[in-house]
Design a protein around this motif. Structure first.
Motif, PDB file in Angstrom:
ATOM      1  N   ASP A  51       1.264  -1.320  -0.302  1.00 41.49           N
ATOM      2  CA  ASP A  51      -0.213  -0.341  -0.252  1.00 41.49           C
ATOM      3  C   ASP A  51       1.068   1.523   0.381  1.00 41.49           C
ATOM      4  N   LEU A  52       0.727   2.166  -0.750  1.00 41.86           N
ATOM      5  CA  LEU A  52       1.005   3.352  -0.877  1.00 41.86           C
ATOM      6  C   LEU A  52       0.248   3.983  -0.497  1.00 41.86           C
ATOM      7  N   THR A  53       1.097   5.035   0.639  1.00 44.33           N
ATOM      8  CA  THR A  53       0.187   6.667   1.182  1.00 44.33           C
ATOM      9  C   THR A  53       0.972   7.984   0.797  1.00 44.33           C
ATOM     10  N   ARG A  70     -19.071  18.218   2.868  1.00 46.44           N
ATOM     11  CA  ARG A  70     -19.125  18.406   1.205  1.00 46.44           C
ATOM     12  C   ARG A  70     -17.989  18.712  -0.145  1.00 46.44           C
ATOM     13  N   TYR A  71     -16.654  18.152   0.684  1.00 40.12           N
ATOM     14  CA  TYR A  71     -15.657  18.218  -0.403  1.00 40.12           C
ATOM     15  C   TYR A  71     -15.225  17.156  -0.002  1.00 40.12           C
ATOM     16  N   ASP A  72     -15.215  16.690  -1.511  1.00 41.20           N
ATOM     17  CA  ASP A  72     -14.767  14.651  -2.431  1.00 41.20           C
ATOM     18  C   ASP A  72     -13.095  14.953  -2.553  1.00 41.20           C
ATOM     19  N   VAL A  73     -12.742  13.720  -2.254  1.00 43.58           N
ATOM     20  CA  VAL A  73     -11.417  14.099  -2.907  1.00 43.58           C
ATOM     21  C   VAL A  73     -11.234  12.646  -3.876  1.00 43.58           C
ATOM     22  N   ILE A  74      -9.927  12.494  -5.205  1.00 40.67           N
ATOM     23  CA  ILE A  74     -10.002  11.006  -5.378  1.00 40.67           C
ATOM     24  C   ILE A  74      -8.722  11.585  -5.791  1.00 40.67           C
ATOM     25  N   ALA A 114      -8.444   5.343  -4.970  1.00 37.08           N
ATOM     26  CA  ALA A 114      -9.077   5.588  -3.997  1.00 37.08           C
ATOM     27  C   ALA A 114      -9.696   6.760  -4.004  1.00 37.08           C
ATOM     28  N   THR A 115     -10.863   6.609  -2.900  1.00 40.89           N
ATOM     29  CA  THR A 115     -11.995   8.081  -3.010  1.00 40.89           C
ATOM     30  C   THR A 115     -12.059   8.118  -1.226  1.00 40.89           C
ATOM     31  N   THR A 116     -12.816   9.333  -1.346  1.00 44.80           N
ATOM     32  CA  THR A 116     -13.356   9.582   0.060  1.00 44.80           C
ATOM     33  C   THR A 116     -14.845   8.495  -0.447  1.00 44.80           C
ATOM     34  N   GLY A 174     -13.518   4.492   0.088  1.00 50.37           N
ATOM     35  CA  GLY A 174     -12.678   4.980   1.974  1.00 50.37           C
ATOM     36  C   GLY A 174     -11.071   5.191   1.307  1.00 50.37           C
ATOM     37  N   GLY A 175     -10.720   4.905   0.889  1.00 49.41           N
ATOM     38  CA  GLY A 175      -9.268   4.868   0.857  1.00 49.41           C
ATOM     39  C   GLY A 175      -8.712   6.230   0.808  1.00 49.41           C
TER      40      GLY A 175
END
Length: 263
Positions: A51-53, A70-74, A114-116, A174-175
């Motif tokens: 796994d890479l962080t 209401r902020y999302d990051v992909i 990876a997504t919120t 959820g990553g």
């Protein structure tokens, strides 16, 4: 005449003063930044995946929007692009043979997301298509654009399925986790067969379902130890390496014949 001039100047100054606070109160545009703890990763023949962080931060986030989540990051880790040939096997006279094939250009060898939240909860499908974001939305460019759309779609689906089965295309819902209102951490998966080369880490910021900004960084994945020496020789001296490999195969076959021959 001095009276009207003074009156006009006072009006202009008052208008300027009224406009200045409005300009100062203009909200700053949100942005996103990402950083890698290292710009290169070394792997060996025994590499079994990791796994890479990736850490990142939001620039000028709206505190109210952040508190409401209401902020999302992909975050995407995209492998080097290469041409890929997809073949279809059919049974002919009891034997499986390759009949049809399709060549795609500049296909990412690996693609880890990876997504919120689940992708369908972040924004609309059209946004992903416009951004070419997500394994199912990557544009696979066929080498022969003259093929029928149905054929191209069939081979494209087969290519995505093969990549997913090999673990090279993956999704970690959820990553991406927010550590504070503006700091986040993303975990993307490196498959055991992750390709060497220059990979691109990309972060996409969404606000209430709207795409805001993208940032990227590069990551170099290399072989290390004895494997790296073999890899370098094979690329720098490809002809000599080929001659050596053929000679070694012939020698191994000859020795095997001597050892296991029946008298």
């Amino acid at each position: 005449m001095e009276g009207p001039k003074t009156f006009a100047a006072a009006i202009l100054l008052s208008l300027f003063a009224a406009g200045a606070p409005a300009k100062a109160q203009t909200p700053l545009t949100e942005g996103i930044q990402i950083g890698l703890s290292t710009d290169n990763v070394s792997i060996t023949a025994g590499f079994s995946g990791a796994d890479l962080t990736i850490f990142g931060s939001l620039e000028n986030p709206d505190p109210l929007v952040a508190r409401q989540g209401r902020y999302d990051v992909i975050v995407v880790l995209e492998g080097p692009p290469k041409p890929v040939v997809v073949r279809r096997k059919d049974r002919v006279l009891g034997v499986w043979v390759n009949l049809d094939s399709e060549t795609f250009e500049n296909v990412p060898v690996s693609y880890s997301v990876a997504t919120t939240r689940p992708l369908q909860d972040i924004t609309e499908p059209n946004s992903y298509k416009q951004l070419s974001l997500g394994a199912s939305n990557l544009y696979m460019q066929p080498a022969d654009a003259g093929d029928s759309p149905a054929t191209i779609e069939e081979f494209t689906a087969a290519l995505r399925e093969r990549k997913g089965a090999a673990g090279l295309y993956s999704e970690n819902v959820g990553g991406v986790q927010f550590l504070s209102q503006n700091l986040f951490r993303a975990t993307v998966r490196l498959a055991p067969n992750v390709p060497v080369g220059t990979h691109k880490a990309r972060a996409f910021l969404f606000k209430s379902g709207l795409f805001i900004k993208e940032r990227s960084a590069q990551l170099e994945i290399r072989k290390s130890g004895f494997e790296q020496s073999i890899f370098r020789v094979a690329h720098d001296y490809s002809f000599l390496y080929g001659v050596f490999a053929i000679s070694l195969a012939m020698l191994t076959g000859w020795l095997g014949r001597l050892i296991f021959r029946k008298d």
